[in-house]
Write a protein that holds these residues in place. Structure first.
Motif, PDB file in Angstrom:
ATOM      1  N   ARG A 170      40.008  27.500  36.860  1.00 54.55           N
ATOM      2  CA  ARG A 170      38.708  26.967  36.427  1.00 54.55           C
ATOM      3  C   ARG A 170      39.259  25.604  35.761  1.00 54.55           C
ATOM      4  NH1 ARG A 170      40.199  29.865  31.705  1.00 54.55           N
ATOM      5  NH2 ARG A 170      39.927  28.666  29.873  1.00 54.55           N
ATOM      6  N   ARG A 171      38.279  24.519  36.053  1.00 62.27           N
ATOM      7  CA  ARG A 171      38.690  23.417  35.711  1.00 62.27           C
ATOM      8  C   ARG A 171      38.025  22.947  34.317  1.00 62.27           C
ATOM      9  NH1 ARG A 171      40.142  18.804  38.157  1.00 62.27           N
ATOM     10  NH2 ARG A 171      40.120  19.836  40.143  1.00 62.27           N
ATOM     11  N   GLU A 172      38.768  22.465  33.461  1.00 63.60           N
ATOM     12  CA  GLU A 172      38.240  21.961  31.984  1.00 63.60           C
ATOM     13  C   GLU A 172      38.804  20.461  31.993  1.00 63.60           C
ATOM     14  OE1 GLU A 172      39.747  24.359  28.867  1.00 63.60           O
ATOM     15  OE2 GLU A 172      38.526  26.215  29.629  1.00 63.60           O
ATOM     16  N   GLY A 173      37.625  19.511  32.103  1.00 59.16           N
ATOM     17  CA  GLY A 173      38.123  18.164  32.191  1.00 59.16           C
ATOM     18  C   GLY A 173      38.871  17.910  33.276  1.00 59.16           C
ATOM     19  N   ARG A 174      40.066  17.291  33.141  1.00 62.57           N
ATOM     20  CA  ARG A 174      41.024  16.907  34.052  1.00 62.57           C
ATOM     21  C   ARG A 174      42.042  17.868  34.133  1.00 62.57           C
ATOM     22  NH1 ARG A 174      43.159  11.243  32.151  1.00 62.57           N
ATOM     23  NH2 ARG A 174      44.781  12.031  32.878  1.00 62.57           N
ATOM     24  N   SER A 175      42.050  19.299  33.442  1.00 67.40           N
ATOM     25  CA  SER A 175      42.830  20.226  33.536  1.00 67.40           C
ATOM     26  C   SER A 175      42.379  21.163  34.551  1.00 67.40           C
ATOM     27  CB  SER A 175      43.367  20.593  32.118  1.00 67.40           C
ATOM     28  OG  SER A 175      43.601  19.650  31.305  1.00 67.40           O
ATOM     29  N   LEU A 176      43.408  21.991  35.041  1.00 67.02           N
ATOM     30  CA  LEU A 176      43.120  23.239  35.688  1.00 67.02           C
ATOM     31  C   LEU A 176      43.677  24.320  34.749  1.00 67.02           C
ATOM     32  CD1 LEU A 176      43.977  22.223  39.527  1.00 67.02           C
ATOM     33  CD2 LEU A 176      41.846  22.291  38.345  1.00 67.02           C
ATOM     34  N   ILE A 177      42.976  25.096  34.712  1.00 66.94           N
ATOM     35  CA  ILE A 177      43.396  26.583  33.791  1.00 66.94           C
ATOM     36  C   ILE A 177      43.545  27.780  34.685  1.00 66.94           C
ATOM     37  CG2 ILE A 177      42.843  27.966  31.601  1.00 66.94           C
ATOM     38  CD1 ILE A 177      43.192  24.960  31.150  1.00 66.94           C
ATOM     39  N   TYR A 178      44.780  28.048  34.864  1.00 64.96           N
ATOM     40  CA  TYR A 178      44.961  29.216  35.829  1.00 64.96           C
ATOM     41  C   TYR A 178      45.033  30.658  35.009  1.00 64.96           C
ATOM     42  CZ  TYR A 178      46.234  26.071  39.590  1.00 64.96           C
ATOM     43  OH  TYR A 178      46.153  25.129  40.557  1.00 64.96           O
ATOM     44  N   MET A 179      44.402  31.486  35.714  1.00 69.05           N
ATOM     45  CA  MET A 179      44.514  32.972  35.050  1.00 69.05           C
ATOM     46  C   MET A 179      44.712  33.866  36.096  1.00 69.05           C
ATOM     47  SD  MET A 179      40.855  31.528  33.802  1.00 69.05           S
ATOM     48  CE  MET A 179      40.573  31.516  35.531  1.00 69.05           C
ATOM     49  N   ALA A 180      45.357  35.339  35.503  1.00 70.85           N
ATOM     50  CA  ALA A 180      45.860  36.238  36.550  1.00 70.85           C
ATOM     51  C   ALA A 180      44.460  36.772  37.002  1.00 70.85           C
ATOM     52  CB  ALA A 180      46.461  37.225  35.720  1.00 70.85           C
ATOM     53  N   GLU A 181      44.342  37.411  38.047  1.00 72.76           N
ATOM     54  CA  GLU A 181      43.255  38.347  38.406  1.00 72.76           C
ATOM     55  C   GLU A 181      43.442  39.599  38.030  1.00 72.76           C
ATOM     56  OE1 GLU A 181      40.144  37.872  39.658  1.00 72.76           O
ATOM     57  OE2 GLU A 181      40.027  35.826  40.228  1.00 72.76           O
ATOM     58  N   PHE A 182      42.964  40.101  37.026  1.00 76.21           N
ATOM     59  CA  PHE A 182      43.224  41.454  36.456  1.00 76.21           C
ATOM     60  C   PHE A 182      42.947  42.403  37.544  1.00 76.21           C
ATOM     61  CE2 PHE A 182      44.203  38.737  32.780  1.00 76.21           C
ATOM     62  CZ  PHE A 182      45.273  39.252  32.498  1.00 76.21           C
ATOM     63  N   GLU A 183      41.572  42.431  38.009  1.00 75.31           N
ATOM     64  CA  GLU A 183      41.207  43.209  38.992  1.00 75.31           C
ATOM     65  C   GLU A 183      42.005  43.483  40.235  1.00 75.31           C
ATOM     66  OE1 GLU A 183      37.066  43.537  41.589  1.00 75.31           O
ATOM     67  OE2 GLU A 183      36.798  42.511  39.691  1.00 75.31           O
ATOM     68  N   ALA A 184      42.378  42.218  40.622  1.00 75.57           N
ATOM     69  CA  ALA A 184      43.307  42.535  41.992  1.00 75.57           C
ATOM     70  C   ALA A 184      44.508  43.215  41.556  1.00 75.57           C
ATOM     71  CB  ALA A 184      43.602  41.124  42.335  1.00 75.57           C
ATOM     72  N   MET A 185      45.137  42.815  40.245  1.00 75.07           N
ATOM     73  CA  MET A 185      46.453  43.256  39.843  1.00 75.07           C
ATOM     74  C   MET A 185      46.060  44.885  39.734  1.00 75.07           C
ATOM     75  SD  MET A 185      48.499  42.878  36.470  1.00 75.07           S
ATOM     76  CE  MET A 185      47.335  43.797  35.358  1.00 75.07           C
ATOM     77  N   ASN A 186      45.125  45.464  39.090  1.00 78.37           N
ATOM     78  CA  ASN A 186      44.881  46.736  38.872  1.00 78.37           C
ATOM     79  C   ASN A 186      44.510  47.399  40.030  1.00 78.37           C
ATOM     80  OD1 ASN A 186      45.203  46.874  35.966  1.00 78.37           O
ATOM     81  ND2 ASN A 186      42.934  46.096  35.554  1.00 78.37           N
ATOM     82  N   GLY A 187      43.815  46.629  41.244  1.00 80.17           N
ATOM     83  CA  GLY A 187      43.677  47.335  42.607  1.00 80.17           C
ATOM     84  C   GLY A 187      44.762  47.561  43.439  1.00 80.17           C
ATOM     85  N   LEU A 188      45.862  46.515  43.006  1.00 81.14           N
ATOM     86  CA  LEU A 188      47.362  46.769  43.650  1.00 81.14           C
ATOM     87  C   LEU A 188      48.016  47.990  42.967  1.00 81.14           C
ATOM     88  CD1 LEU A 188      49.316  46.149  45.784  1.00 81.14           C
ATOM     89  CD2 LEU A 188      50.365  44.410  44.005  1.00 81.14           C
ATOM     90  N   ILE A 189      48.013  48.176  41.751  1.00 82.27           N
ATOM     91  CA  ILE A 189      48.584  49.168  40.959  1.00 82.27           C
ATOM     92  C   ILE A 189      47.689  50.535  41.474  1.00 82.27           C
ATOM     93  CG2 ILE A 189      48.838  50.527  38.841  1.00 82.27           C
ATOM     94  CD1 ILE A 189      49.157  47.456  37.761  1.00 82.27           C
ATOM     95  N   GLY A 190      46.502  50.541  41.531  1.00 88.56           N
ATOM     96  CA  GLY A 190      45.911  51.497  41.952  1.00 88.56           C
ATOM     97  C   GLY A 190      46.240  52.030  43.562  1.00 88.56           C
ATOM     98  N   PHE A 191      46.503  51.060  44.455  1.00 85.41           N
ATOM     99  CA  PHE A 191      46.760  51.343  45.886  1.00 85.41           C
ATOM    100  C   PHE A 191      48.080  51.995  45.865  1.00 85.41           C
ATOM    101  CE2 PHE A 191      48.895  50.058  49.573  1.00 85.41           C
ATOM    102  CZ  PHE A 191      48.003  50.282  50.658  1.00 85.41           C
ATOM    103  N   LEU A 192      48.993  51.633  45.041  1.00 86.76           N
ATOM    104  CA  LEU A 192      50.222  52.107  45.126  1.00 86.76           C
ATOM    105  C   LEU A 192      50.570  53.290  44.456  1.00 86.76           C
ATOM    106  CD1 LEU A 192      52.227  48.786  44.084  1.00 86.76           C
ATOM    107  CD2 LEU A 192      52.258  49.755  46.276  1.00 86.76           C
TER     108      LEU A 192
END
Length: 121
Positions: free
Chosen positions: A65-87
């Motif tokens: 997400r953009r906050e002013g001039r900064s880009l704040i990066y976040m892990a996609e926990f839904e995707a991470m949990n989906g990968l764990i579930g798939f495995l």
């Protein structure tokens, strides 16, 4: 999760720097971290960091997400949990509790794990 998505996520995480970035973002939680802090904490130049963040974004493991001039990066926990579930969806004949890591289940490591630990020490 689709097989193709799992393959893309695993491929993105199968690189040292990207795995370090992803783990750092998981530790940061839902608030995420500014790109500059990620680079500072991992000692990465901006161009290198940008390349790896793009690879993680293409694998849908990271968002920003953009906050002013900064880009704040976040892990996609839904995707991470989906990968764990798939495995683990068919793990141990459907007995998911048997698939917990030995430490989480309160079990001592088996002989194969002990041998690997001795070799890496």
């Amino acid at each position: 999760m689709e097989k193709s998505s799992a393959i893309a996520a695993l491929a993105a995480l199968a690189q040292d720097t990207r795995l370090d970035i992803f783990r750092l973002l998981v530790q940061a939680g839902r608030e995420g971290l500014p790109a500059g802090q990620i680079g500072d904490r991992l000692g990465l130049p901006s161009a290198t960091l940008s390349f790896h963040l793009t690879q993680l974004r293409h694998a849908d493991l990271v968002t920003f997400r953009r906050e002013g001039r900064s880009l704040i990066y976040m892990a996609e926990f839904e995707a991470m949990n989906g990968l764990i579930g798939f495995l683990t969806e068919n793990c141990c004949g459907g007995d998911r509790a048997a698939c917990l890591p030995a430490e989480a289940a309160g079990c001592a490591p088996g002989p194969a794990r002990q041998t690997r630990r001795k070799l890496s020490a």
